[in-house]
Enzyme design. Structure first.
Site, PDB file in Angstrom:
ATOM      1  N   CYS A  73       0.864  -1.182   0.000  1.00  0.00           N
ATOM      2  CA  CYS A  73       0.000   0.000   0.000  1.00  0.00           C
ATOM      3  C   CYS A  73       0.898   1.229   0.000  1.00  0.00           C
ATOM      4  O   CYS A  73       1.737   1.391   0.896  1.00  0.00           O
ATOM      5  CB  CYS A  73      -0.875  -0.016   1.256  1.00  0.00           C
ATOM      6  SG  CYS A  73      -1.843   1.473   1.486  1.00  0.00           S
ATOM      7  N   CYS A 184      -0.686   3.913  -6.359  1.00  0.00           N
ATOM      8  CA  CYS A 184      -1.685   3.313  -5.462  1.00  0.00           C
ATOM      9  C   CYS A 184      -1.855   1.882  -5.924  1.00  0.00           C
ATOM     10  O   CYS A 184      -2.035   1.626  -7.126  1.00  0.00           O
ATOM     11  CB  CYS A 184      -3.012   4.065  -5.561  1.00  0.00           C
ATOM     12  SG  CYS A 184      -4.373   3.221  -4.693  1.00  0.00           S
TER      13      CYS A 184
HETATM   14  N1  DGL Z   1      -4.044   0.754  -1.848  1.00  0.00           N
HETATM   15  C1  DGL Z   1      -3.665   1.892  -1.154  1.00  0.00           C
HETATM   16  C2  DGL Z   1      -2.472   2.574  -1.755  1.00  0.00           C
HETATM   17  O1  DGL Z   1      -1.695   1.933  -2.420  1.00  0.00           O
HETATM   18  C3  DGL Z   1      -4.698   2.867  -0.716  1.00  0.00           C
HETATM   19  C4  DGL Z   1      -6.129   2.641  -0.980  1.00  0.00           C
HETATM   20  C5  DGL Z   1      -6.959   3.298   0.093  1.00  0.00           C
HETATM   21  O2  DGL Z   1      -7.274   4.483  -0.068  1.00  0.00           O
HETATM   22  O3  DGL Z   1      -7.227   2.612   1.064  1.00  0.00           O
HETATM   23  O4  DGL Z   1      -2.255   3.730  -1.540  1.00  0.00           O
END
Ligand code: DGL
Length: 265
Positions: A73, A184
């Site tokens: 993430c 993301c």
């Molecule tokens: N998957 C996450 C990232 O890579 C964030 C997604 C979310 O907003 O929870 O930033």
């Protein structure tokens, strides 16, 4: 040798884009994936909220005796990776590998786009990246909170999601940006409609392969590769397990079926 699983964490289904690559590159390794679906999206939360949330899922993976933790993430990586590494020293913690260097090499217009959550965009991450590159590229980081909820519902191809992509990526088009780095982990699942909308001359890069390779290097360096031949994969969510399974199946196929467990954290 170490036959414990690799731990992968994300706020939701997005980290499966990275999980998929880890499994592809290291098919003998077992994994445990945890999604904090209950608290998703992380990407519009204030940075100080991220560390306490991330701690709970890191602790969960440590209790499961993982040998390495992959923070799949970007939002957690940019807001809390340093603190997590400071607090938990028993296993290596791998964060997202930004693909900005590749983006800087590939751009012809010397103008790169980063597409991320709002919190990642606000974190100053972009400024840090600019400092590390000398190629004279300009960078525009668009942060949006509009797309993660679509992906969490498994909607990656409706007219509605395409409409939103078109609106939020307008500044990329306006600035004639020819390379976009997805910042993301959810967004690789939208790469297809994004490509349709932005045109085939725009190169869309994601971090998944680079993260997979990095995990491989960390395991090799620490002599932690598995000696087993058969991998096992378990998925945990703090949200609704049926919903997670259905959405994940749409995103990565049916390997996940019957393997999702609800966990209360
Ligand atoms: N998957 C996450 C990232 O890579 C964030 C997604 C979310 O907003 O929870 O930033």
């Amino acid at each position: 040798m170490n036959n414990q699983p690799i731990g992968v964490l994300d706020s939701g289904v997005g980290g499966l884009s990275i999980w998929q690559e880890i499994v592809k590159q290291m098919p003998r390794e077992s994994t445990i994936y945890i999604a904090d679906s209950k608290n998703c999206p992380y990407g519009s939360r204030a940075p100080h909220e991220i560390f306490p949330l991330a701690k709970r899922i890191v602790q969960f993976l440590l209790e499961k005796k993982v040998k390495v933790i992959v923070v799949a993430c970007n939002t957690i990586s940019v807001c809390a990776l340093k603190e997590l590494r400071g607090e938990y020293k028993t296993v290596p913690i791998v964060g997202i590998v930004p693909v900005i260097k590749t983006a800087a090499i590939k751009t012809k217009n010397k103008y790169i786009g980063i597409f991320s959550t709002v919190t990642t965009a606000k974190s100053g991450y972009e400024k840090e990246l600019i400092k590390t590159f000398t190629s004279g590229c300009k960078v525009t980081n668009i942060g949006t909170e509009k797309l993660v909820p679509f992906i969490e519902r498994g909607d990656i191809d409706s007219e509605e999601v395409k409409k939103v992509i078109k609106i939020v990526t307008k500044p990329f088009v306006k600035n004639n940006i020819d390379v976009i780095a997805l910042g993301c982990s959810h967004f690789p699942f939208l790469a297809k409609p994004m490509q349709e909308i932005l045109g085939k001359n725009v190169l869309i890069l994601d971090s998944a392969r680079a993260v997979g390779r990095h995990v491989g290097r960390v395991l090799t360096k620490n002599n932690m590769l598995t000696s087993r031949n058969k991998a096992q994969h378990q998925f945990f969510t703090t949200g609704n397990a049926n919903k997670f399974e259905k959405v994940a199946e749409k995103l990565i196929g049916d390997t996940i079926r019957g393997n999702v467990i609800y966990v209360r954290l």
